[in-house]
Design an enzyme around this catalytic site. Structure first.
Site, PDB file in Angstrom:
ATOM      1  N   VAL A  60      38.878  41.573  42.983  1.00  0.00           N
ATOM      2  CA  VAL A  60      36.913  41.079  43.401  1.00  0.00           C
ATOM      3  C   VAL A  60      36.796  40.662  41.989  1.00  0.00           C
ATOM      4  CG1 VAL A  60      36.909  43.179  44.703  1.00  0.00           C
ATOM      5  CG2 VAL A  60      36.665  43.626  42.314  1.00  0.00           C
ATOM      6  N   TYR A  61      36.978  40.271  40.741  1.00  0.00           N
ATOM      7  CA  TYR A  61      35.887  39.759  40.097  1.00  0.00           C
ATOM      8  C   TYR A  61      36.445  38.222  39.803  1.00  0.00           C
ATOM      9  CZ  TYR A  61      37.391  44.184  36.541  1.00  0.00           C
ATOM     10  OH  TYR A  61      38.150  45.158  36.007  1.00  0.00           O
TER      11      TYR A  61
END
Length: 326
Positions: A60-61
């Site tokens: 998700v970064y």
């Protein structure tokens, strides 16, 4: 650089881990303060030159771009077998059904997506980013076991959750003969010490490696209380972590400043030295957006706090509500 085993495994990791949430495309995801690829690469290269072999990212970064940037840099700067790459699964990667969580479908999809972005055939450590109350832990643990048996991950780990949840996951894996978690990535620093109550003793007893996130409290331990940064002003999640205990937290920050001044070192080194001495911490995860962050982190390895200094640093702390698990 010092190297230690990750928990009870035979895996050698540097005493510091680079947190790669700092790297990504600013226009993607929720973190406008991240460094783009051009600015990220020199920091990754310097970390390798300093002997750091442990890099932690997540799907998700910055909407996957952290994995892409880190993967390309490590491929260009070193050999794959010389680094330990960790990534995580749980967060929502697309809208609609099955876009996140820890179902078998999500895990099997996201491990392949992460490997593609990282440009590697396997990750060394595949972690669940949070607990998924909507999926039976048996389903999650069996899927992770199959990821390991398929050769797509060498080890599995977990991140912030309640100790009873982590204990349940360990028990389920042991009962079924599945791959066991070897690490816990939890929230621990001088401003948040609730993990000392149950999670750290559990990890010590079970031989689990501990790799804390935010060991410098998102920079709050490194500067005067009223100072801000672009990250602190735009980091909505970070703003929720220190909203209810400001008076006590300010006193802790002041103690860090006092001890640092007495030793004539930057505050970051004192705050990180405290985390490094806390058992059973293996390797704190360091978020770096400047070369000086790396230098301070490495210098902290040489600082041995006295029992009196540790007492002074810890004395102002008051109990906090549970944070970071959601």
């Amino acid at each position: 650089m010092e190297y230690v085993k990750l928990g009870n495994t035979g895996l050698d990791v540097s005493r510091l881990c680079i947190g790669c949430m700092s790297f990504g495309v600013p226009e993607r995801g929720n973190h406008q303060w991240v460094l783009d690829e051009e600015k990220s690469r020199p920091i990754i290269k310097r970390a390798l030159d300093l002997g750091i072999n442990f890099f932690d990212t997540a799907n998700v970064y910055s909407d996957g771009t952290s994995e892409e940037i880190v993967g390309r840099a490590l491929k260009d700067f070193t050999r794959r077998d010389e680094v330990v790459i960790a990534t995580k699964v749980h967060g929502r990667m697309h809208q609609g059904p099955n876009g996140g969580g820890l179902s078998r479908k999500a895990i099997m999809t996201e491990i392949d997506n992460s490997l593609m972005r990282l440009g590697t055939d396997y990750v060394d450590l595949y972690q669940i980013h949070r607990w998924d109350p909507q999926t039976p832990i048996e389903e999650t643990m069996e899927a992770l076991h199959d990821v390991v048996k398929a050769g797509k991950a060498r080890y599995i780990g977990a991140s912030s959750m309640y100790a009873w949840q982590f204990s349940k996951a360990l028990h389920v894996a042991e009962t079924h003969g599945w791959t066991r978690f070897v690490s816990m990535q939890n929230y621990l620093n001088l401003l948040y010490r609730e993990e000392e109550r149950e999670m750290l003793p559990l990890c010590k007893d079970e031989g689990i490696g501990v790799i804390p996130w935010s060991p410098l409290a998102r920079g709050k331990l490194t500067r005067n209380w009223d100072e801000t940064s672009y990250r602190s002003e735009t980091d909505k999640f970070g703003q929720t972590l220190y909203a209810n205990t400001q008076a006590a937290d300010k006193a802790v920050v002041e103690r860090v400043a006092e001890v640092a001044a007495e030793r004539s070192v930057p505050r970051a080194q004192i705050a990180l030295a405290w985390v490094l001495q806390k058992e059973p911490v293996t390797a704190p995860i360091i978020g770096t957006t400047k070369m000086s962050h790396l230098e301070d982190a490495v210098a902290a390895l040489s600082i041995e706090l006295t029992p009196e200094e540790i007492t002074r640093l810890e004395e102002p702390y008051v109990p906090h509500g549970v944070l970071g698990h959601q």
